[in-house]
Design a protein around this motif. Structure first.
Motif, PDB file in Angstrom:
ATOM      1  N   ARG A   1       0.846  -1.192   0.000  1.00 24.68           N
ATOM      2  CA  ARG A   1       0.000   0.000   0.000  1.00 24.68           C
ATOM      3  C   ARG A   1       0.879   1.239   0.000  1.00 24.68           C
ATOM      4  O   ARG A   1       1.803   1.356   0.796  1.00 24.68           O
ATOM      5  CB  ARG A   1      -0.915   0.020   1.237  1.00 24.68           C
ATOM      6  N   PHE A   2       0.569   2.149  -0.920  1.00 25.25           N
ATOM      7  CA  PHE A   2       1.325   3.391  -0.992  1.00 25.25           C
ATOM      8  C   PHE A   2       0.377   4.590  -0.981  1.00 25.25           C
ATOM      9  O   PHE A   2      -0.782   4.482  -1.414  1.00 25.25           O
ATOM     10  CB  PHE A   2       2.178   3.445  -2.264  1.00 25.25           C
ATOM     11  N   THR A   3       0.870   5.700  -0.480  1.00 23.46           N
ATOM     12  CA  THR A   3       0.118   6.948  -0.561  1.00 23.46           C
ATOM     13  C   THR A   3       0.122   7.406  -2.011  1.00 23.46           C
ATOM     14  O   THR A   3       1.185   7.537  -2.628  1.00 23.46           O
ATOM     15  CB  THR A   3       0.752   8.028   0.332  1.00 23.46           C
ATOM     16  N   VAL A   4      -1.067   7.664  -2.566  1.00 21.77           N
ATOM     17  CA  VAL A   4      -1.165   8.057  -3.976  1.00 21.77           C
ATOM     18  C   VAL A   4      -1.703   9.481  -4.146  1.00 21.77           C
ATOM     19  O   VAL A   4      -1.710  10.008  -5.260  1.00 21.77           O
ATOM     20  CB  VAL A   4      -2.041   7.072  -4.775  1.00 21.77           C
ATOM     21  N   ALA A   5      -2.166  10.096  -3.055  1.00 20.86           N
ATOM     22  CA  ALA A   5      -2.576  11.505  -3.095  1.00 20.86           C
ATOM     23  C   ALA A   5      -2.327  12.091  -1.715  1.00 20.86           C
ATOM     24  O   ALA A   5      -2.601  11.440  -0.695  1.00 20.86           O
ATOM     25  CB  ALA A   5      -4.047  11.649  -3.481  1.00 20.86           C
ATOM     26  N   TRP A   6      -1.809  13.319  -1.674  1.00 17.11           N
ATOM     27  CA  TRP A   6      -1.432  13.925  -0.389  1.00 17.11           C
ATOM     28  C   TRP A   6      -1.321  15.434  -0.536  1.00 17.11           C
ATOM     29  O   TRP A   6      -1.326  15.966  -1.653  1.00 17.11           O
ATOM     30  CB  TRP A   6      -0.100  13.350   0.098  1.00 17.11           C
ATOM     31  N   THR A   7      -1.186  16.113   0.592  1.00 17.11           N
ATOM     32  CA  THR A   7      -0.913  17.550   0.584  1.00 17.11           C
ATOM     33  C   THR A   7       0.230  17.834   1.552  1.00 17.11           C
ATOM     34  O   THR A   7       0.542  17.033   2.426  1.00 17.11           O
ATOM     35  CB  THR A   7      -2.131  18.379   1.027  1.00 17.11           C
ATOM     36  N   HIS A   8       0.849  18.987   1.374  1.00 11.88           N
ATOM     37  CA  HIS A   8       1.805  19.471   2.360  1.00 11.88           C
ATOM     38  C   HIS A   8       2.063  20.953   2.092  1.00 11.88           C
ATOM     39  O   HIS A   8       1.514  21.538   1.157  1.00 11.88           O
ATOM     40  CB  HIS A   8       3.097  18.651   2.358  1.00 11.88           C
ATOM     41  N   ARG A   9       2.883  21.556   2.932  1.00 15.79           N
ATOM     42  CA  ARG A   9       3.291  22.959   2.778  1.00 15.79           C
ATOM     43  C   ARG A   9       4.763  22.990   2.415  1.00 15.79           C
ATOM     44  O   ARG A   9       5.570  22.264   2.991  1.00 15.79           O
ATOM     45  CB  ARG A   9       3.034  23.736   4.066  1.00 15.79           C
ATOM     46  N   TYR A  10       5.096  23.874   1.482  1.00 15.68           N
ATOM     47  CA  TYR A  10       6.460  23.897   0.954  1.00 15.68           C
ATOM     48  C   TYR A  10       7.092  25.272   1.077  1.00 15.68           C
ATOM     49  O   TYR A  10       6.449  26.298   0.801  1.00 15.68           O
ATOM     50  CB  TYR A  10       6.458  23.481  -0.517  1.00 15.68           C
ATOM     51  N   GLY A  11       8.378  25.267   1.432  1.00 13.08           N
ATOM     52  CA  GLY A  11       9.190  26.461   1.359  1.00 13.08           C
ATOM     53  C   GLY A  11       8.974  27.446   2.487  1.00 13.08           C
ATOM     54  O   GLY A  11       8.139  27.244   3.373  1.00 13.08           O
ATOM     55  N   PRO A  12       9.720  28.546   2.440  1.00 10.96           N
ATOM     56  CA  PRO A  12       9.660  29.526   3.529  1.00 10.96           C
ATOM     57  C   PRO A  12       8.316  30.203   3.670  1.00 10.96           C
ATOM     58  O   PRO A  12       7.976  30.704   4.744  1.00 10.96           O
ATOM     59  CB  PRO A  12      10.763  30.530   3.155  1.00 10.96           C
ATOM     60  N   HIS A  13       7.513  30.210   2.588  1.00  9.72           N
ATOM     61  CA  HIS A  13       6.194  30.849   2.639  1.00  9.72           C
ATOM     62  C   HIS A  13       5.068  29.827   2.783  1.00  9.72           C
ATOM     63  O   HIS A  13       3.895  30.200   2.677  1.00  9.72           O
ATOM     64  CB  HIS A  13       5.983  31.713   1.397  1.00  9.72           C
ATOM     65  N   ARG A  14       5.440  28.573   3.004  1.00 15.36           N
ATOM     66  CA  ARG A  14       4.455  27.507   3.273  1.00 15.36           C
ATOM     67  C   ARG A  14       3.409  27.400   2.163  1.00 15.36           C
ATOM     68  O   ARG A  14       2.205  27.359   2.398  1.00 15.36           O
ATOM     69  CB  ARG A  14       3.776  27.740   4.626  1.00 15.36           C
ATOM     70  N   ALA A  15       3.885  27.388   0.935  1.00 14.31           N
ATOM     71  CA  ALA A  15       2.980  27.245  -0.208  1.00 14.31           C
ATOM     72  C   ALA A  15       2.198  25.949  -0.102  1.00 14.31           C
ATOM     73  O   ALA A  15       2.737  24.905   0.272  1.00 14.31           O
ATOM     74  CB  ALA A  15       3.781  27.269  -1.503  1.00 14.31           C
ATOM     75  N   ARG A  16       0.922  26.012  -0.463  1.00 10.91           N
ATOM     76  CA  ARG A  16       0.091  24.802  -0.461  1.00 10.91           C
ATOM     77  C   ARG A  16       0.396  23.959  -1.698  1.00 10.91           C
ATOM     78  O   ARG A  16       0.402  24.464  -2.821  1.00 10.91           O
ATOM     79  CB  ARG A  16      -1.388  25.168  -0.461  1.00 10.91           C
ATOM     80  N   VAL A  17       0.612  22.654  -1.484  1.00  9.15           N
ATOM     81  CA  VAL A  17       0.936  21.734  -2.576  1.00  9.15           C
ATOM     82  C   VAL A  17       0.067  20.484  -2.446  1.00  9.15           C
ATOM     83  O   VAL A  17       0.049  19.842  -1.389  1.00  9.15           O
ATOM     84  CB  VAL A  17       2.428  21.337  -2.555  1.00  9.15           C
ATOM     85  N   PHE A  18      -0.652  20.158  -3.523  1.00 11.77           N
ATOM     86  CA  PHE A  18      -1.396  18.901  -3.612  1.00 11.77           C
ATOM     87  C   PHE A  18      -0.755  18.047  -4.691  1.00 11.77           C
ATOM     88  O   PHE A  18      -0.419  18.550  -5.770  1.00 11.77           O
ATOM     89  CB  PHE A  18      -2.861  19.142  -3.979  1.00 11.77           C
ATOM     90  N   SER A  19      -0.580  16.750  -4.420  1.00 15.92           N
ATOM     91  CA  SER A  19       0.064  15.857  -5.386  1.00 15.92           C
ATOM     92  C   SER A  19      -0.689  14.541  -5.468  1.00 15.92           C
ATOM     93  O   SER A  19      -1.236  14.054  -4.468  1.00 15.92           O
ATOM     94  CB  SER A  19       1.518  15.574  -4.987  1.00 15.92           C
ATOM     95  N   THR A  20      -0.699  13.965  -6.664  1.00 18.69           N
ATOM     96  CA  THR A  20      -1.209  12.606  -6.839  1.00 18.69           C
ATOM     97  C   THR A  20      -0.381  11.897  -7.895  1.00 18.69           C
ATOM     98  O   THR A  20      -0.039  12.477  -8.931  1.00 18.69           O
ATOM     99  CB  THR A  20      -2.697  12.562  -7.226  1.00 18.69           C
ATOM    100  N   THR A  21      -0.041  10.640  -7.625  1.00 19.26           N
ATOM    101  CA  THR A  21       0.748   9.850  -8.569  1.00 19.26           C
ATOM    102  C   THR A  21      -0.124   9.125  -9.584  1.00 19.26           C
ATOM    103  O   THR A  21       0.399   8.421 -10.452  1.00 19.26           O
ATOM    104  CB  THR A  21       1.606   8.817  -7.817  1.00 19.26           C
ATOM    105  N   LEU A  22      -1.418   9.282  -9.508  1.00 20.40           N
ATOM    106  CA  LEU A  22      -2.333   8.570 -10.398  1.00 20.40           C
ATOM    107  C   LEU A  22      -2.333   9.161 -11.810  1.00 20.40           C
ATOM    108  O   LEU A  22      -1.974  10.309 -12.014  1.00 20.40           O
ATOM    109  CB  LEU A  22      -3.748   8.618  -9.830  1.00 20.40           C
ATOM    110  N   ALA A  23      -2.759   8.315 -12.766  1.00 19.33           N
ATOM    111  CA  ALA A  23      -3.087   8.722 -14.143  1.00 19.33           C
ATOM    112  C   ALA A  23      -1.905   8.701 -15.097  1.00 19.33           C
ATOM    113  O   ALA A  23      -1.576   9.701 -15.729  1.00 19.33           O
ATOM    114  CB  ALA A  23      -3.793  10.057 -14.184  1.00 19.33           C
ATOM    115  N   HIS A  24      -1.280   7.521 -15.208  1.00 22.13           N
ATOM    116  CA  HIS A  24      -0.327   7.329 -16.306  1.00 22.13           C
ATOM    117  C   HIS A  24      -1.088   7.294 -17.626  1.00 22.13           C
ATOM    118  O   HIS A  24      -0.653   7.881 -18.627  1.00 22.13           O
ATOM    119  CB  HIS A  24       0.444   6.023 -16.120  1.00 22.13           C
ATOM    120  N   ASN A  25      -2.210   6.600 -17.634  1.00 21.84           N
ATOM    121  CA  ASN A  25      -2.987   6.412 -18.855  1.00 21.84           C
ATOM    122  C   ASN A  25      -4.153   7.400 -18.927  1.00 21.84           C
ATOM    123  O   ASN A  25      -4.737   7.775 -17.905  1.00 21.84           O
ATOM    124  CB  ASN A  25      -3.519   4.977 -18.928  1.00 21.84           C
ATOM    125  N   GLU A  26      -4.501   7.784 -20.150  1.00 20.98           N
ATOM    126  CA  GLU A  26      -5.558   8.772 -20.334  1.00 20.98           C
ATOM    127  C   GLU A  26      -6.915   8.231 -19.865  1.00 20.98           C
ATOM    128  O   GLU A  26      -7.794   9.004 -19.469  1.00 20.98           O
ATOM    129  CB  GLU A  26      -5.645   9.196 -21.807  1.00 20.98           C
TER     130      GLU A  26
END
Length: 267
Positions: free
Chosen positions: A219-244
């Motif tokens: 089991r792996f995390t496939v969608a997540w959020t976090h804060r990035y950088g000195p200004h805590r930018a909001r970042v959402f990521s997902t590893t899904l959707a290799h195929n159309e």
């Protein structure tokens, strides 16, 4: 006397009536795409149409489609050398696949708007881009080859054979997952997780029908959020959707749209 009372009542009604809400300003979205291994012209179309159906949005693109004979894993993306490429946009969607681009100068430009606080959404092969050093081993925060992974939030080094992914909701109560109903995707790639950098999981994935028996319980995390950088930018990521086929699924587009809205603070 009666006229004055009627006039006072009319003024009172006007005073307590709710003001008509102004239409929400469209979210200005920049999609960066190009590189190897995917049908990016089709993905650009799917993403733009899908997002516009789900929110008021203005969508622009910066992309480079490799020419015959060009090394597709080093796409000449127009954001390289331009740290202000995201000016005027509310959020950047990174959907590029620059797997062998290891130039520190290119990475400086790509990360510049996000270090300054610009929200981001990262899709699929973005997690396998801008790799340098021994990226097949877990990297440590602060290391030179950890910079991109600290932005995406999770370091991934690869995936097994393509197979449907069964999705479940993480127990973090994240608003991006509100209303999400677990489902199984069409055939897709399940990215591994080598190292994490302060993420909040949104969805998990497993491949119970993987042709590799040893992979069926991973089991792996496939969608997540976090804060990035000195200004805590909001970042959402997902590893899904290799195929159309996975990207065209309305449930996937719902997920990405909610990720975009969370990133810009409108969810």
């Amino acid at each position: 006397m009666l006229k004055s009372i009627a006039g006072a009542l009319a003024l009172a009604i006007v005073a307590i009536a709710p003001a008509r809400a102004e239409p929400a300003r469209p979210v200005k979205i920049l999609i960066v795409s190009g590189g190897c291994c995917h049908d990016y012209p089709q993905q650009r179309k799917l993403l733009e149409e899908g997002l516009k159906k789900r929110m008021a949005a203005e969508v622009s693109h910066l992309y480079h489609d490799p020419k015959p004979g060009e090394q597709a894993t080093r796409p000449a993306l127009p954001i390289y050398g331009n740290p202000r490429y995201a000016d005027g946009f509310d959020v950047v969607i990174h959907n590029e696949c620059a797997a062998d681009e290891d130039s520190a100068a290119a990475l400086d430009a790509v990360l510049a708007p996000h270090r300054a606080g610009k929200p981001a959404v990262n899709l699929h092969c973005a997690m396998h881009s801008f790799r340098s050093g021994d990226w097949r081993k877990p990297v440590a925060a602060g290391a030179g080859n950890a910079r991109w992974f600290e932005f995406t939030g999770i370091q991934s080094s690869g995936h097994g054979p393509q197979s449907p992914i069964r999705l479940t909701v993480a127990d973090t109560g994240h608003p991006v997952a509100t209303g999400f109903q677990p489902y199984t995707t069409a055939s897709d790639e399940l990215y591994n997780n080598l190292a994490t950098f302060g993420v909040t999981p949104v969805l998990y994935g497993v491949q119970p029908d993987s042709p590799v028996a040893a992979d069926r319980d991973k089991r792996f995390t496939v969608a997540w959020t976090h804060r990035y950088g000195p200004h805590r930018a909001r970042v959402f990521s997902t590893t899904l959707a290799h195929n159309e086929a996975v990207m065209a699924d309305s449930r996937y587009l719902d997920l990405v749209a909610r990720g975009v809205l969370w990133a810009v603070g409108r969810l």
